[in-house]
Design an enzyme around this catalytic site. Sequence first.
Site, PDB file in Angstrom:
ATOM      1  CB  ALA A 167      -0.807   0.205   1.064  1.00 47.64           C
ATOM      2  CE1 TYR A 168       4.823   5.391   3.138  1.00 47.10           C
ATOM      3  CE2 TYR A 168       7.379   3.884   2.716  1.00 47.10           C
ATOM      4  CZ  TYR A 168       6.476   5.151   3.249  1.00 47.10           C
ATOM      5  OH  TYR A 168       7.669   6.622   3.002  1.00 47.10           O
ATOM      6  CB  ALA A 169       5.397   0.168  -3.033  1.00 49.26           C
TER       7      ALA A 169
END
Length: 265
Positions: free
Chosen positions: A167-169
């Site tokens: 999700a962060y990437a």
Amino acid sequence: MTDAISDRPVAVITGAAHGLGAQIAERLSADGFSVALLDVQEEGLAAVAERLSHLHPEAEARTHALDLSDEARVAEVFTEIEARWRRVDALVNTAGGSGTVPVRDIEELSLDAWTTVLRNNITSAFLCARHAVPIMRRRNFGRIVNFSSGISQGIAGPTGTVGARLAYATSKGAVNSFTKQLAKDLALSGITVNALSPGLIVPQEGRIRTMFSSLSSESQAAIRDSIPMGRPGTGEEVAAAVAYLVSPQAGFTSGAILSVDGAAA
Ligand SMILES: NC(=O)c1ccc[n+]([C@@H]2O[C@H](COP(=O)([O-])OP(=O)(O)OC[C@H]3O[C@@H](n4cnc5c(N)ncnc54)[C@H](O)[C@@H]3O)[C@@H](O)[C@H]2O)c1
């Protein structure tokens, strides 16, 4: 409410209660900005404002506690900021992060964690820019700096200091595209839009310092070895890059994604 426009330039810094946002607030105060500090963590904001009042008593610091994905609150806060200073010269969208629970496999990534990470990293930047740009347009000048991450390119191996990695990437890839498109949309307005793409940075304090310190010495050494310069970056090094991008001298730099990562990219 005041009718007089502030003599000092004004920077709005999100994610300013801890970590990099707090160090950016310190640097920009030293550089002559009045600062509006935005974060969901009220106590951290108060501590940063207190520290700034000792370090830079000449620079005004105001705090605003809010969830940056709540548009009604974001709108209210920018109305308050404009009423106070009548200008916003810089918006530094530092708020974000990957959460505190390492998640490596897609099967373990809940919709809730996914949505939260996207909200904190990209929706917050969109909403703040949406409400800062009209104020900047009134003076034909503005500087927007977004926070991406080297992880937008994906990383293999252990999650290290990263939480919900997928999700962060994804959210940081969106920050890059948001930066590129908004820079072009605003190219004739006097407003520049850039992003910083840090590698591992261990600020003076904050979530990443806590997470990095909690890793075993072997894991810490493995992370250092994976960075070409053999060390994490510092909050001062990131704040110095922000200081350049928000300066009037950076007027022809827009749509750039600047890596601050010890040659990792
Ligand atoms: N430190 C690093 O190694 C590193 C590396 C690459 C990118 N970054 C990016 O740099 C930025 C700052 O990182 P940091 O190390 O200071 O992280 P941090 O977690 O210490 O600070 C982030 C701050 O953002 C605030 N925040 C997050 N979502 C919010 C929301 N919806 N509303 C209000 N406040 C919210 C948090 O409360 C916190 O104070 C982040 O965007 C992060 O993704 C950091």
